[in-house]
Design a protein around this motif. Sequence first.
Motif, mmCIF file in Angstrom:
data_model
loop_
_atom_site.group_PDB
_atom_site.id
_atom_site.type_symbol
_atom_site.label_atom_id
_atom_site.label_comp_id
_atom_site.label_asym_id
_atom_site.label_seq_id
_atom_site.Cartn_x
_atom_site.Cartn_y
_atom_site.Cartn_z
ATOM 1 N N ALA A 113 0.876 -1.066 0.072
ATOM 2 C CA ALA A 113 0.143 0.116 -0.180
ATOM 3 C C ALA A 113 0.786 1.265 -0.023
ATOM 4 O O ALA A 113 0.513 2.149 -0.730
ATOM 5 C CB ALA A 113 -1.027 0.050 1.216
ATOM 6 N N ASP B 46 0.347 4.641 -2.240
ATOM 7 C CA ASP B 46 -0.393 5.520 -1.408
ATOM 8 C C ASP B 46 -0.523 6.955 -1.532
ATOM 9 O O ASP B 46 0.879 7.665 -1.664
ATOM 10 C CB ASP B 46 0.160 5.343 0.268
ATOM 11 N N GLU C 127 -6.385 -0.398 -1.302
ATOM 12 C CA GLU C 127 -5.218 -0.653 -0.714
ATOM 13 C C GLU C 127 -5.565 -0.724 0.980
ATOM 14 O O GLU C 127 -6.728 -0.164 1.561
ATOM 15 C CB GLU C 127 -4.275 0.752 -0.720
ATOM 16 N N ALA D 76 -1.790 -3.876 -1.124
ATOM 17 C CA ALA D 76 -2.731 -2.944 -2.362
ATOM 18 C C ALA D 76 -2.880 -3.728 -3.640
ATOM 19 O O ALA D 76 -2.007 -4.540 -3.843
ATOM 20 C CB ALA D 76 -1.827 -1.609 -2.696
#
Length: 423
Positions: free
Chosen positions: A157, A161, A183, A190
């Motif tokens: 993730a 992000d 995610e 994710a």
Amino acid sequence: MKKTEHNLRVPDIHAWGLPQGTKSSNIIKLMLMSGVAVVSLGGCSFLSARTFENQSNNPQSEIATQNTNNNSPALTTPAISSSSATDPNFVVAVVQKVGDAVVRIDASRTVQSRRLPADPFLRRFGNPGLSQPRQRVERGSGSGFIINSSGQILTNAHVVDGADSVTVILKDGRTFDGKVLGEDQVTDVALIEIEANNLPILPIGNSDTLQPGEAVIAIGNPLGLNNTVTSGILSATGRSSSEIGVSDKRVDYLQTDAAINPGNSGGPLLNSRGQVIGMNTAIIQGAQGLGFAIPINTVQRISQELITKGRVDHPYLGIQMVTLTPEVKSTINKDARNRLNITANQGVLLVDIVPRSPAFAAGLKSGDLIQSINNQPVTKIEEVQKLVEKSQIGIPLQIQVERNGQVISVAVSPAPLPARTQG
């Protein structure tokens, strides 16, 4: 630490972490809720900036997940000839069979900041005319692997992000725009997608049966060096998030001595048969031979929820706790400010209760000592974390606590972890 009903104080311990300079040999680890604390780790979404470094080239990192959704394109397993660690060329055989399914992921995001006036007086009063907004672009690179032929890819993730754009580069050089399907910051998993067909994929192994000493292979893009292969052994299993310093995560990590560097995050950790057993995701800064991966079974569970719901609902109690040790017991009992006398020798001590949380509503109190959950004895915060993570939202947990010398049972119904605590 703020006062509680028992005025419980744990000297030299911060509510949201550990004081700087605390040695690992004598620290008291505090964890919020049943494993996910509202913790700021040096501004990094995954690893403590003081102790750890990310697996990417910027404040992003990487994990992997597998598609198990029955409504999604079927996951096919490429035929891999039986290779063994006894074959000196088993690494070559694995890489030749599955290496094409490992990808590079480049992500970028635009960050806005304001230029402050040079004059301290104007800075103090925030003169908007002299505070010009400016933008900068942060770029990072990580790894991932393809889980079905129609373009679904797993990564960490923290790799994607906040990204404005995600680019996926295949081993054969083809480049695709990636779309983040979901995610989960709590496990750092994710799922992204590209528009492509007939892609190579990785077969999935079983991380529950792993044993230390097994041969493993890591493939990824460390420091921008695409398609790098390293090998080693599985050094340990079941490393808790608190053991490696990321107590805001809910993962029991695999440990490996296969070389892992920034950029490897999100890439696969493979067994000698070419099956994915984990996702490379963390290293300890300054150490050698200490890499960590998320077990593939955890990744599969998380990815299934991302595929079906686009999010992951983690059970949440709202407690801050510490493992009771002789040192903790002695420290608390000797502190005259604590209106609490602990007589038990083991258990999990509740240090604080989050207001308006399920634990607060059920009547748990600071100073309660958890002894069992659903009749399963617990003596460490990691055991509480695991039991709560495996629980179901809305289904009460029977928590036995010692309070003022008496053992009582409190029914606590886990709620979904508030979104604001997942960052």
